[in-house]
Design a protein around this motif. Structure first.
Motif, PDB file in Angstrom:
ATOM      1  N   SER A  96       0.847  -1.190   0.000  1.00 34.47           N
ATOM      2  CA  SER A  96       0.000   0.000   0.000  1.00 34.47           C
ATOM      3  C   SER A  96       0.883   1.240   0.000  1.00 34.47           C
ATOM      4  O   SER A  96       2.065   1.191   0.371  1.00 34.47           O
ATOM      5  CB  SER A  96      -0.908   0.011   1.232  1.00 34.47           C
ATOM      6  OG  SER A  96      -1.743  -1.135   1.270  1.00 34.47           O
ATOM      7  N   LEU A  97       0.310   2.376  -0.390  1.00 32.80           N
ATOM      8  CA  LEU A  97       1.078   3.622  -0.462  1.00 32.80           C
ATOM      9  C   LEU A  97       0.708   4.532   0.695  1.00 32.80           C
ATOM     10  O   LEU A  97      -0.456   4.890   0.883  1.00 32.80           O
ATOM     11  CB  LEU A  97       0.818   4.345  -1.784  1.00 32.80           C
ATOM     12  CG  LEU A  97       1.583   5.662  -1.978  1.00 32.80           C
ATOM     13  CD1 LEU A  97       3.093   5.420  -2.003  1.00 32.80           C
ATOM     14  CD2 LEU A  97       1.131   6.378  -3.245  1.00 32.80           C
ATOM     15  N   ILE A 108       3.226  10.006  -8.853  1.00 32.30           N
ATOM     16  CA  ILE A 108       3.356   8.852  -7.958  1.00 32.30           C
ATOM     17  C   ILE A 108       2.006   8.182  -7.746  1.00 32.30           C
ATOM     18  O   ILE A 108       1.882   6.945  -7.835  1.00 32.30           O
ATOM     19  CB  ILE A 108       3.966   9.293  -6.613  1.00 32.30           C
ATOM     20  CG1 ILE A 108       5.416   9.750  -6.797  1.00 32.30           C
ATOM     21  CG2 ILE A 108       3.899   8.153  -5.592  1.00 32.30           C
ATOM     22  CD1 ILE A 108       5.995  10.447  -5.574  1.00 32.30           C
ATOM     23  N   ARG A 122       0.811   6.402 -10.979  1.00 27.97           N
ATOM     24  CA  ARG A 122       1.575   5.181 -11.262  1.00 27.97           C
ATOM     25  C   ARG A 122       1.240   4.084 -10.255  1.00 27.97           C
ATOM     26  O   ARG A 122       1.151   2.900 -10.629  1.00 27.97           O
ATOM     27  CB  ARG A 122       3.077   5.493 -11.239  1.00 27.97           C
ATOM     28  CG  ARG A 122       3.964   4.332 -11.665  1.00 27.97           C
ATOM     29  CD  ARG A 122       3.657   3.902 -13.075  1.00 27.97           C
ATOM     30  NE  ARG A 122       4.591   2.864 -13.531  1.00 27.97           N
ATOM     31  CZ  ARG A 122       4.288   1.953 -14.441  1.00 27.97           C
ATOM     32  NH1 ARG A 122       3.090   1.937 -15.014  1.00 27.97           N
ATOM     33  NH2 ARG A 122       5.186   1.051 -14.812  1.00 27.97           N
ATOM     34  N   ALA A 123       1.043   4.462  -9.009  1.00 28.76           N
ATOM     35  CA  ALA A 123       0.694   3.472  -7.988  1.00 28.76           C
ATOM     36  C   ALA A 123      -0.606   2.758  -8.360  1.00 28.76           C
ATOM     37  O   ALA A 123      -0.678   1.516  -8.343  1.00 28.76           O
ATOM     38  CB  ALA A 123       0.566   4.136  -6.628  1.00 28.76           C
ATOM     39  N   VAL A 177      -1.962  -0.619  -6.832  1.00 23.73           N
ATOM     40  CA  VAL A 177      -2.028  -0.128  -5.455  1.00 23.73           C
ATOM     41  C   VAL A 177      -3.372   0.574  -5.273  1.00 23.73           C
ATOM     42  O   VAL A 177      -3.578   1.690  -5.752  1.00 23.73           O
ATOM     43  CB  VAL A 177      -0.869   0.832  -5.141  1.00 23.73           C
ATOM     44  CG1 VAL A 177      -1.007   1.382  -3.727  1.00 23.73           C
ATOM     45  CG2 VAL A 177       0.466   0.123  -5.312  1.00 23.73           C
ATOM     46  N   LEU A 196       8.967   4.267  -6.148  1.00 23.92           N
ATOM     47  CA  LEU A 196       7.744   3.481  -6.038  1.00 23.92           C
ATOM     48  C   LEU A 196       7.860   2.179  -6.809  1.00 23.92           C
ATOM     49  O   LEU A 196       7.550   1.096  -6.285  1.00 23.92           O
ATOM     50  CB  LEU A 196       6.564   4.297  -6.554  1.00 23.92           C
ATOM     51  CG  LEU A 196       5.242   3.536  -6.688  1.00 23.92           C
ATOM     52  CD1 LEU A 196       4.618   3.304  -5.322  1.00 23.92           C
ATOM     53  CD2 LEU A 196       4.279   4.279  -7.607  1.00 23.92           C
ATOM     54  N   GLU A 197       8.286   2.254  -8.047  1.00 30.04           N
ATOM     55  CA  GLU A 197       8.394   1.061  -8.889  1.00 30.04           C
ATOM     56  C   GLU A 197       9.382   0.062  -8.308  1.00 30.04           C
ATOM     57  O   GLU A 197       9.152  -1.158  -8.364  1.00 30.04           O
ATOM     58  CB  GLU A 197       8.788   1.462 -10.302  1.00 30.04           C
ATOM     59  CG  GLU A 197       7.707   2.217 -11.043  1.00 30.04           C
ATOM     60  CD  GLU A 197       8.146   2.745 -12.386  1.00 30.04           C
ATOM     61  OE1 GLU A 197       7.288   3.059 -13.224  1.00 30.04           O
ATOM     62  OE2 GLU A 197       9.390   2.844 -12.616  1.00 30.04           O
ATOM     63  N   LEU A 257       7.567  -1.738  -5.471  1.00 28.14           N
ATOM     64  CA  LEU A 257       6.505  -2.636  -5.915  1.00 28.14           C
ATOM     65  C   LEU A 257       7.047  -3.890  -6.574  1.00 28.14           C
ATOM     66  O   LEU A 257       6.374  -4.933  -6.593  1.00 28.14           O
ATOM     67  CB  LEU A 257       5.560  -1.905  -6.867  1.00 28.14           C
ATOM     68  CG  LEU A 257       4.782  -0.723  -6.280  1.00 28.14           C
ATOM     69  CD1 LEU A 257       3.791  -0.172  -7.292  1.00 28.14           C
ATOM     70  CD2 LEU A 257       4.061  -1.125  -5.002  1.00 28.14           C
TER      71      LEU A 257
END
Length: 345
Positions: free
Chosen positions: A29-30, A48, A51-52, A57, A310-311, A314
């Motif tokens: 989760s973000l 961000i 993209r999430a 996400v 982030l990538e 993930l």
């Protein structure tokens, strides 16, 4: 440009059931604790978040005082929600919390009904939402009866302003009592949000420990700070960079970057390299491992200052399995390191 979510957004992210509820959360989760206040570029935040969601996400985690300044992360998220995510509201889990300092005076902190109810109303206004999916008591209040704090969470759910109730940083004993009270009120405890990482393993202590307690009461867990405020990344392998959180005293005391802890981080990094992962990826994957007797973390809560970061985080979901030898090797370095900022005094 108008945002349209990726059609394949559910193809790579695993989703895990939260305790004995009907809800599932993404394995990662973000969190919007950092990087979504007024000190960060709005366009970077937008990139961000988009993209999430494109990568599966579905859970965005906030709190009333996230920023800086306080409240700005929720206000900024509200703008992003209005611009990009309103058509996808039913595909999102949005959470908020109250329990830390938010406004002056005796009613802007801790766990009274007065504070929690007012805070939730303010959070909904800032985000432009009719309800949040999860509303948390952000920390236990030693001066307020637990019945009052849990009663406020029950009120939030019964009023329709939250769908589920959660707690954060409660001990196993406090968790058991909170779950009992909520059950009697008719609002089950959905989830606990503890700090947890390879260098902060308090949740595994005691019998029953926190995860065994959550299994007993049927609640899930989402671990925050799985990267130990950034220590479990390649940022600190050679010391303390000038632009790091530790150097700037942002949620990471430079005193935590001891030679002993650096040795542990470097040892863990060698294991990660052997697995074909970055240290951050392995740290997240380790959080999500099966701990035995059916206990495991539902979701790991990560932050991100860029799409690239982030990538990288993930990508952890592509390699969540550990051999017994790997876990044994990790345990040599993954030990309590006195970095738990949220430990009850």
């Amino acid at each position: 440009m108008t945002y349209s979510a990726a059609e394949n957004r559910y193809e790579s992210m695993p989703y895990r059931r939260v305790g004995r509820s009907g809800l599932r959360l993404p394995a990662i989760s973000l969190g919007l604790w950092h990087n979504f206040g007024d000190d960060k570029p709005f366009e970077t935040q937008r990139a961000i978040l988009r993209r999430a969601f494109d990568l599966g996400v579905t859970h965005f985690d906030l709190a009333n005082n996230y920023g800086p300044p306080y409240g700005s992360a929720e206000t900024n998220f509200g703008r992003h929600f209005q611009d990009d995510f309103r058509p996808y509201r039913d595909e999102l889990i949005i959470s908020s919390k109250a329990g830390y300092d938010m406004w002056p005076g005796p009613y802007g902190n801790w766990g009274s009904r007065k504070y929690l109810v007012a805070s939730l109303d303010q959070s909904l206004t800032r985000m432009g939402l009719d309800y949040v999916d999860i509303f948390y008591s952000h920390r236990p209040d030693p001066q307020t009866p637990l019945e009052e704090t849990m009663g406020a969470l029950d009120h939030a759910v019964r009023s329709g302003k939250a769908l589920y109730a959660g707690i954060s940083s409660y001990t196993p004993e406090q968790t058991l009592e909170a779950a009992r009270i909520l059950k009697e009120l008719g609002t089950p405890l959905l989830i606990h949000q503890p700090s947890y990482s390879m260098l902060n393993r308090w949740t595994e202590n005691g019998r029953p420990n926190l995860y065994e307690t959550l299994e007993q009461v049927g609640a899930g867990s989402i671990a925050f700070s799985p990267l130990a405020q950034g220590m479990l990344t390649n940022r600190y392998l050679q010391g303390v960079p000038a632009d790091s959180r530790a150097a700037q005293d942002k949620s990471l005391d430079q005193g935590m970057i001891t030679d002993e802890n650096l040795g542990r981080i470097r040892g863990l990094n060698r294991i990660a390299e052997g697995r074909g992962q970055t240290l951050a990826q392995m740290a997240i994957a380790w959080i999500l491992r099966e701990q035995g007797k059916g206990t495991s973390v539902t979701s790991a809560l990560v932050g991100a200052s860029s799409v690239r970061q982030l990538e990288d985080s993930l990508t952890a979901v592509s390699n969540l399995d550990f051999t017994d030898d790997e876990l044994q090797a990790i345990d040599e370095f993954a030990v309590e390191s006195d970095i738990n900022l949220w430990k009850q005094k």
